[in-house]
Design a protein around this motif. Sequence first.
Motif, PDB file in Angstrom:
ATOM      1  N   GLU A 150      38.910  38.416  34.089  1.00 61.18           N
ATOM      2  CA  GLU A 150      39.279  39.137  32.875  1.00 61.18           C
ATOM      3  C   GLU A 150      39.993  40.433  33.234  1.00 61.18           C
ATOM      4  O   GLU A 150      39.717  41.059  34.248  1.00 61.18           O
ATOM      5  N   ALA A 151      40.885  40.849  32.377  1.00 60.42           N
ATOM      6  CA  ALA A 151      41.659  42.052  32.632  1.00 60.42           C
ATOM      7  C   ALA A 151      41.705  42.914  31.398  1.00 60.42           C
ATOM      8  O   ALA A 151      41.857  42.432  30.297  1.00 60.42           O
ATOM      9  N   VAL A 152      41.574  44.210  31.582  1.00 59.97           N
ATOM     10  CA  VAL A 152      41.715  45.146  30.482  1.00 59.97           C
ATOM     11  C   VAL A 152      43.055  45.821  30.611  1.00 59.97           C
ATOM     12  O   VAL A 152      43.277  46.589  31.536  1.00 59.97           O
ATOM     13  N   PRO A 153      43.999  45.522  29.746  1.00 60.52           N
ATOM     14  CA  PRO A 153      45.323  46.125  29.853  1.00 60.52           C
ATOM     15  C   PRO A 153      45.356  47.538  29.300  1.00 60.52           C
ATOM     16  O   PRO A 153      45.925  47.810  28.263  1.00 60.52           O
ATOM     17  N   THR A 154      44.707  48.459  29.985  1.00 55.98           N
ATOM     18  CA  THR A 154      44.674  49.860  29.598  1.00 55.98           C
ATOM     19  C   THR A 154      45.509  50.643  30.592  1.00 55.98           C
ATOM     20  O   THR A 154      45.262  50.572  31.787  1.00 55.98           O
TER      21      THR A 154
ATOM     22  N   ARG B  91      38.327  44.027  45.020  1.00 54.94           N
ATOM     23  CA  ARG B  91      39.118  42.988  45.657  1.00 54.94           C
ATOM     24  C   ARG B  91      38.949  43.107  47.164  1.00 54.94           C
ATOM     25  O   ARG B  91      38.744  44.201  47.692  1.00 54.94           O
ATOM     26  N   ASP B  92      39.010  41.996  47.883  1.00 54.14           N
ATOM     27  CA  ASP B  92      38.888  41.997  49.340  1.00 54.14           C
ATOM     28  C   ASP B  92      40.172  41.432  49.937  1.00 54.14           C
ATOM     29  O   ASP B  92      40.583  40.309  49.608  1.00 54.14           O
ATOM     30  N   ILE B  93      40.816  42.207  50.806  1.00 50.92           N
ATOM     31  CA  ILE B  93      42.096  41.815  51.386  1.00 50.92           C
ATOM     32  C   ILE B  93      42.046  42.046  52.890  1.00 50.92           C
ATOM     33  O   ILE B  93      41.405  42.992  53.368  1.00 50.92           O
ATOM     34  N   LEU B  94      42.747  41.202  53.642  1.00 51.03           N
ATOM     35  CA  LEU B  94      42.824  41.332  55.091  1.00 51.03           C
ATOM     36  C   LEU B  94      44.063  42.126  55.507  1.00 51.03           C
ATOM     37  O   LEU B  94      45.126  42.006  54.899  1.00 51.03           O
ATOM     38  N   PHE B  95      43.909  42.917  56.569  1.00 45.85           N
ATOM     39  CA  PHE B  95      44.994  43.723  57.124  1.00 45.85           C
ATOM     40  C   PHE B  95      44.962  43.592  58.641  1.00 45.85           C
ATOM     41  O   PHE B  95      43.940  43.245  59.229  1.00 45.85           O
TER      42      PHE B  95
ATOM     43  N   TYR C 202      37.565  40.880  41.111  1.00 45.95           N
ATOM     44  CA  TYR C 202      36.346  40.452  40.436  1.00 45.95           C
ATOM     45  C   TYR C 202      35.544  41.681  40.024  1.00 45.95           C
ATOM     46  O   TYR C 202      35.713  42.780  40.566  1.00 45.95           O
ATOM     47  N   ASP C 203      34.676  41.501  39.049  1.00 48.91           N
ATOM     48  CA  ASP C 203      33.830  42.566  38.556  1.00 48.91           C
ATOM     49  C   ASP C 203      32.654  42.732  39.518  1.00 48.91           C
ATOM     50  O   ASP C 203      31.848  41.809  39.672  1.00 48.91           O
TER      51      ASP C 203
ATOM     52  N   TRP D 298      31.662  38.217  42.949  1.00 48.46           N
ATOM     53  CA  TRP D 298      32.653  37.147  43.099  1.00 48.46           C
ATOM     54  C   TRP D 298      32.040  35.785  42.807  1.00 48.46           C
ATOM     55  O   TRP D 298      32.750  34.845  42.427  1.00 48.46           O
ATOM     56  N   GLU D 299      30.716  35.687  42.977  1.00 47.64           N
ATOM     57  CA  GLU D 299      30.068  34.401  42.755  1.00 47.64           C
ATOM     58  C   GLU D 299      30.276  33.894  41.328  1.00 47.64           C
ATOM     59  O   GLU D 299      30.593  32.715  41.119  1.00 47.64           O
ATOM     60  N   GLU D 300      30.086  34.764  40.342  1.00 45.70           N
ATOM     61  CA  GLU D 300      30.256  34.325  38.955  1.00 45.70           C
ATOM     62  C   GLU D 300      31.707  34.011  38.633  1.00 45.70           C
ATOM     63  O   GLU D 300      32.002  33.091  37.873  1.00 45.70           O
ATOM     64  N   GLU D 301      32.622  34.800  39.205  1.00 44.99           N
ATOM     65  CA  GLU D 301      34.042  34.526  38.995  1.00 44.99           C
ATOM     66  C   GLU D 301      34.404  33.140  39.551  1.00 44.99           C
ATOM     67  O   GLU D 301      35.092  32.347  38.900  1.00 44.99           O
TER      68      GLU D 301
END
Length: 414
Positions: free
Chosen positions: A30-34, A140-144, A257-258, A263-266
């Motif tokens: 879900e996203a809140v466009p604020t 969010r989890d990202i690799l670098f 994810y929230d 992340w499990e629920e997402e």
Amino acid sequence: MRRTGWFIVLIALMLVACTNQSAQTPTATEAVPTAAPATSVSVSEPTPVATELTPEVVAAAIQQVLDGYVEAYNTNNVELLRSVVDQTNAPFRRLVEERFNTFQESSFAGSRFGRMRVLDVKPRDHGFWQAAIDDGGYRRDILFRQIEDGSWVMSEPTEEQLGEKVRIENEYFTLNTYEWATEVNTIIEDMVVRARQQVIDTLGRTPENKFNVYIRPIFGITPPVNPNSLAWYSAGSRPRNDRIDIFAPFSYAFGFYDPNVGWEEELYSTIVHELTHWAYTRAFAQEYRITDWMSEGLAEYVSNNPRRNAVSAAVRMGRIIPLIDPNGGVRPQDMDHMTTLEVDRGLAYGFAYSLVAYIVETQGGLDGFWRFAAAVRDTPGTGIEFYDKALQKAFGITYEEFDAGWRQWLLENY
């Protein structure tokens, strides 16, 4: 409604929850466009090569990469984007750039994002570091990794670097994955078991065939796939060859994810979505015909994923995607052609949910949905005339009445 940074809207707009490989069709956070504060982000010079890569040094270097990444989105600067993305990893480069282009072509292009903030980092194999990132309360989890000139870039391992392939068998499905995803493999296996039961309980029928689940820890796995997908179901030539592919948590493709949900629920919602397609194909398709928006809307409904924040924003701004485009044309921009929409395909999934939910709430539950699916099966034609006949056959209402009722329902519920 939680307030989040504008950057979160990317997920709602871009991720196609599923892409059926035999017939293109899409879960998304879900996203809140604020709108985030419209402050400019300064991009620092690359961090010099450190003699010791401590978590503090790595976190600071990754923060510089993120600052450039956000600024690239804010200014629609693809060259700046490329400077912070590993250009030697062609599949990953394609993934990041195509998602960037998809956003820049969307209805929300031009909105400024706030700063993405590094929360913590941890080392992974082959010189990669995994960063937990915050954006307006979402995670969010990202690799670098650090490249030869000492600078840092977003990146992913190659398929060869993922380690041994892992195969987990149970009575319902076969889970195909990699050593790289060891920390989530058994968690996902349990999710699929629970999701399968939820779909059966909701729809009331039990496909008997065993199927396959493939976890993709990175984008660059053969065969290549749609960069704007998160997961997809593919019907095999035989039921036992059915498969569901899922991008793993802690990959760029997985998205936000929230953290209050995890992340499990997402991911669980995504798996329910894809298994709904499996259940329809193997237990309902012989009796009913459903269009793309009905298929995706049903999957979103069973997985309880209304995409409320993104749809609410579109409704407020008067950007409802119509069921039938009154302007017509060669490529109508409407829900009846959602798989060929030029923009906002991810957003269309929220409107698909709303159409199914509106039918369920006003026409006698899921029985009403299947009654409409039977009418769709038995009604020839296209466009407004087709829907007018099918709606009158199923519910005794015209297309005009249905469309007006749905739009009013959107205003009241979003």
